[in-house]
Design a protein around this motif. Structure first.
Motif, mmCIF file in Angstrom:
data_model
loop_
_atom_site.group_PDB
_atom_site.id
_atom_site.type_symbol
_atom_site.label_atom_id
_atom_site.label_comp_id
_atom_site.label_asym_id
_atom_site.label_seq_id
_atom_site.Cartn_x
_atom_site.Cartn_y
_atom_site.Cartn_z
ATOM 1 N N MET A 1 45.679 44.407 46.696
ATOM 2 C CA MET A 1 46.622 43.465 46.137
ATOM 3 C C MET A 1 47.297 44.033 44.891
ATOM 4 O O MET A 1 48.452 43.746 44.622
ATOM 5 C CB MET A 1 45.928 42.151 45.790
ATOM 6 C CG MET A 1 46.911 41.178 45.132
ATOM 7 S SD MET A 1 46.298 39.581 44.712
ATOM 8 C CE MET A 1 46.425 38.700 46.203
ATOM 9 N N SER A 2 46.605 44.856 44.111
ATOM 10 C CA SER A 2 47.172 45.368 42.869
ATOM 11 C C SER A 2 48.351 46.296 43.107
ATOM 12 O O SER A 2 49.133 46.537 42.198
ATOM 13 C CB SER A 2 46.109 46.071 42.035
ATOM 14 O OG SER A 2 45.699 47.258 42.655
ATOM 15 N N GLU A 45 45.705 35.684 36.191
ATOM 16 C CA GLU A 45 45.429 36.047 37.583
ATOM 17 C C GLU A 45 45.969 37.437 37.950
ATOM 18 O O GLU A 45 45.284 38.213 38.618
ATOM 19 C CB GLU A 45 46.041 35.003 38.523
ATOM 20 C CG GLU A 45 45.757 35.262 39.984
ATOM 21 C CD GLU A 45 46.353 34.203 40.902
ATOM 22 O OE1 GLU A 45 46.400 34.484 42.118
ATOM 23 O OE2 GLU A 45 46.768 33.138 40.416
ATOM 24 N N ASN A 49 43.662 40.657 39.092
ATOM 25 C CA ASN A 49 43.917 41.383 40.346
ATOM 26 C C ASN A 49 44.217 42.853 40.084
ATOM 27 O O ASN A 49 43.747 43.735 40.810
ATOM 28 C CB ASN A 49 45.061 40.735 41.124
ATOM 29 C CG ASN A 49 44.675 39.389 41.688
ATOM 30 O OD1 ASN A 49 43.504 39.112 41.943
ATOM 31 N ND2 ASN A 49 45.654 38.527 41.878
#
Length: 124
Positions: A1-2, A45, A49
């Protein structure tokens, strides 16, 4: 996701070109700003992440011409609620660098898209 999340760092080019700072000092400024903003927004958030996949962090270091340009960017980011940290080197009290907290590229590209990648011209 990063991989879709990017941290932008804006660094003054005049520190090297006009004021004679060393490459090491410039790298330290970018490190200070990046570390500080990650700490300040550690519960965000996007930051969680971003830091959750350390081997795939994506940072982009961009060039701003001088202190005035850096302050203008900081003000524009503040006006638009874009979280960042303006690093002010002490004890000199000199704004040197600005780091945005990690954001999806699409959310912040309109604020940083006009800046070029930082390129230091080295002479030996």
């Amino acid at each position: 996701m990063s991989s879709s999340i990017v941290q932008y760092i804006l660094l003054r080019s005049d520190l090297l070109k006009d004021l004679g700072w060393s490459i090491g000092a410039l790298v330290a400024q970018a490190c200070h700003a990046s570390t500080a903003v990650l700490h300040v927004y550690r519960d965000d958030e996007n930051t969680i992440n971003y830091l959750g996949d350390l081997d795939n962090m994506h940072k982009v270091v961009l060039e701003v011409l001088n202190e005035e340009s850096l302050k203008k960017v900081a003000e524009k980011l503040k006006e638009n609620s874009i979280d960042h940290k303006l690093w002010i080197e002490q004890p000199e009290n000199i704004p040197t660098c600005l780091a945005l907290k990690p954001y999806p590229k699409e959310e912040v590209k309109k604020y940083v898209g006009k800046f070029k990648l930082y390129k230091a011209m080295l002479t030996s």
